[in-house]
Write a protein that holds these residues in place. Structure first.
Motif, short mmCIF file in Angstrom:
data_model
loop_
_atom_site.label_atom_id
_atom_site.label_comp_id
_atom_site.label_asym_id
_atom_site.label_seq_id
_atom_site.Cartn_x
_atom_site.Cartn_y
_atom_site.Cartn_z
N PRO A 106 14.63 20.89 4.05
CA PRO A 106 14.32 19.67 4.80
C PRO A 106 15.53 19.03 5.46
N ALA A 107 16.73 19.40 5.07
CA ALA A 107 17.94 18.81 5.67
C ALA A 107 18.48 19.63 6.83
N ASP A 108 17.80 20.72 7.20
CA ASP A 108 18.30 21.57 8.29
C ASP A 108 17.83 21.01 9.63
N PHE A 109 18.77 20.49 10.41
CA PHE A 109 18.41 19.82 11.66
C PHE A 109 17.93 20.78 12.73
N GLU A 110 18.44 22.00 12.73
CA GLU A 110 18.00 22.96 13.73
C GLU A 110 16.52 23.31 13.55
N ILE A 111 16.08 23.43 12.29
CA ILE A 111 14.67 23.69 12.03
C ILE A 111 13.82 22.48 12.41
N LYS A 112 14.32 21.28 12.12
CA LYS A 112 13.60 20.06 12.51
C LYS A 112 13.42 20.00 14.03
N GLU A 113 14.50 20.29 14.75
CA GLU A 113 14.43 20.23 16.21
C GLU A 113 13.45 21.27 16.74
N ASN A 114 13.42 22.45 16.10
CA ASN A 114 12.48 23.48 16.53
C ASN A 114 11.04 23.04 16.33
N LEU A 115 10.75 22.41 15.19
CA LEU A 115 9.40 21.91 14.96
C LEU A 115 9.03 20.86 16.00
N ALA A 116 9.97 19.99 16.34
CA ALA A 116 9.71 18.97 17.36
C ALA A 116 9.37 19.62 18.70
N VAL A 117 10.10 20.68 19.06
CA VAL A 117 9.82 21.40 20.31
C VAL A 117 8.42 22.00 20.29
N CYS A 118 8.06 22.62 19.17
CA CYS A 118 6.73 23.23 19.04
C CYS A 118 5.63 22.18 19.17
N LEU A 119 5.83 21.05 18.50
CA LEU A 119 4.83 19.98 18.57
C LEU A 119 4.74 19.42 19.99
N TYR A 120 5.88 19.36 20.67
CA TYR A 120 5.85 18.89 22.06
C TYR A 120 5.03 19.84 22.93
N HIS A 121 5.22 21.15 22.75
CA HIS A 121 4.43 22.11 23.53
C HIS A 121 2.95 21.99 23.20
N LEU A 122 2.64 21.74 21.93
CA LEU A 122 1.24 21.53 21.55
C LEU A 122 0.69 20.29 22.23
N TRP A 123 1.51 19.23 22.27
CA TRP A 123 1.08 18.00 22.96
C TRP A 123 0.82 18.28 24.44
N CYS A 124 1.70 19.07 25.08
CA CYS A 124 1.50 19.41 26.49
C CYS A 124 0.16 20.11 26.72
N ASP A 125 -0.23 20.95 25.75
CA ASP A 125 -1.49 21.69 25.89
C ASP A 125 -2.71 20.83 25.58
N THR A 126 -2.57 19.91 24.61
CA THR A 126 -3.74 19.19 24.10
C THR A 126 -3.78 17.71 24.48
#
Length: 368
Positions: A106-126
């Motif tokens: 949970p403290a890995d910022f690169e993984i956090k940022e990746n999840l944010a990017v994925c959620l943003y792409h999902l938001w773009c689609d939905t």
């Protein structure tokens, strides 16, 4: 046994871009205590070990020096899989994988940022606005605490995109202002000379980055929401994309290597407007150029990493291998992706044409 817990805490902090102040607050000690441990001037009390381990998502064994290499290997493999899924996975697969990775680290910022990017792409689609708060929270955490500038800037850009997409102009501008103005970037500074004898290389590096930024910006211009996609704009868009191609050829000459991929993309986009105008011959000519540059890029990807460009503007620069600062698709060739695009029904009116058939055959030879 010589316990190096202080060095391990320092290493974990550096890996996760955590300050001594943030760690101290999280486990209820002073920053001076953290500094003392890391300088090997003492050890944390034994009752603090579980809190430290939980904070860094490691076991107490790892905190004491056991299996740290195993943890590092797992994080490396997680990030490799994240990169692979970014190219070939569905958005749902990417989100599920990133959530599972965060549950472990949970403290890995690169993984956090990746999840944010994925959620943003999902938001773009939905356009599911329930996603916005989670995206904000993930990115705000990275922006506030991450010391790695690339990861932090990536998170800022996600915030700009989500705020821009939801018309939150004030928040978007606040996020924009967190970025450094172009005139202060390191490439500009180094190109003026820093006394190390590498000024010519720095100037070419600046030209290289400016060219690709400008070429990409021109290529994105026809796709801007504010530029209507109707027949009255198509000739103008074709002209923009043609100018982008001329720019790359002017700077890199015939030895484009990596930048063949930019021209292949542009010629494909040009063909989408020409086919919509009913210009079949022009469409086929653009697709033939797309095919040529797609194949040349795929050849360059196999053969040319580490080789020098040859134009007068870039002959001090090499075509680098994929790295943190230079991303390339690795799971499929460019020809594979172009073949996929040609399946679109817009091309049905030329699908049986011998020129189109030849394009498909040539792309298939290099697609994987």
């Amino acid at each position: 046994m010589n316990i190096k817990i202080g060095a391990i805490i320092k290493k974990l902090r550096a890996e996760n871009n955590i300050t001594q102040d943030v760690l101290a607050t999280a486990i209820g000690v002073t920053p001076q205590a953290i500094s003392r441990w890391e300088a090997e001037g003492g050890y944390p009390d034994i009752e603090l070990l579980p809190a430290l381990a939980d904070f860094f998502s490691v076991s107490t064994d790892e905190l004491l020096g056991y299996k740290l290499s195993q943890r590092e290997e797992e994080i490396t493999n997680i990030k490799k899989e994240i990169s692979r899924l970014a190219e070939v996975g569905t958005i749902e697969e990417r989100i599920t994988f990133a959530r599972n990775a965060i549950s472990r680290y949970p403290a890995d910022f690169e993984i956090k940022e990746n999840l944010a990017v994925c959620l943003y792409h999902l938001w773009c689609d939905t356009k599911n606005n329930d996603l916005i708060k989670e995206i904000e929270n993930l990115c705000s955490s990275v922006v506030a605490e991450c010391k790695d500038e690339d990861t932090r800037y990536d998170a800022i850009n996600v915030l700009i995109n989500i705020y821009g997409g939801t018309k939150q102009v004030e928040k978007a501008m606040q996020s924009v202002n967190l970025l450094t103005p172009m005139k202060y970037c390191r490439e500009f500074a180094k190109s003026s000379g820093i006394g190390d004898g590498n000024t010519e290389f720095y100037i070419q590096d600046e030209i290289d980055k400016l060219t690709d930024c400008l070429g990409t910006a021109i290529s994105n211009y026809p796709l801007a929401d504010e530029l209507p996609n109707d027949p009255s704009t198509w000739d103008r868009k074709i002209e923009m994309l043609t100018i982008s191609n001329h720019l790359y050829k002017m700077i890199y000459g015939d030895n484009l290597m990596f930048y063949h991929v930019r021209l292949s993309q542009n010629y494909w986009l040009i063909s989408t407007y020409q086919i919509s105008q009913g210009k079949k011959d022009e469409t086929l000519a653009s697709l033939e150029k797309m095919c040529y540059h797609a194949i040349e890029y795929d050849k360059a990807y196999i053969n040319d990493h580490g080789k020098f460009y040859t134009s007068i503007f870039t002959d001090k620069l090499i075509y680098p291998k994929p790295n943190k600062d230079f991303h390339e698709l690795t799971e499929h060739t460019n020809c594979y992706h172009m073949l996929d695009r040609l399946q679109n029904k817009r091309y049905d009116c030329v699908r049986q044409d011998s020129r189109f058939v030849s394009i498909i055959e040539r792309l298939n030879q290099h697609a994987k």
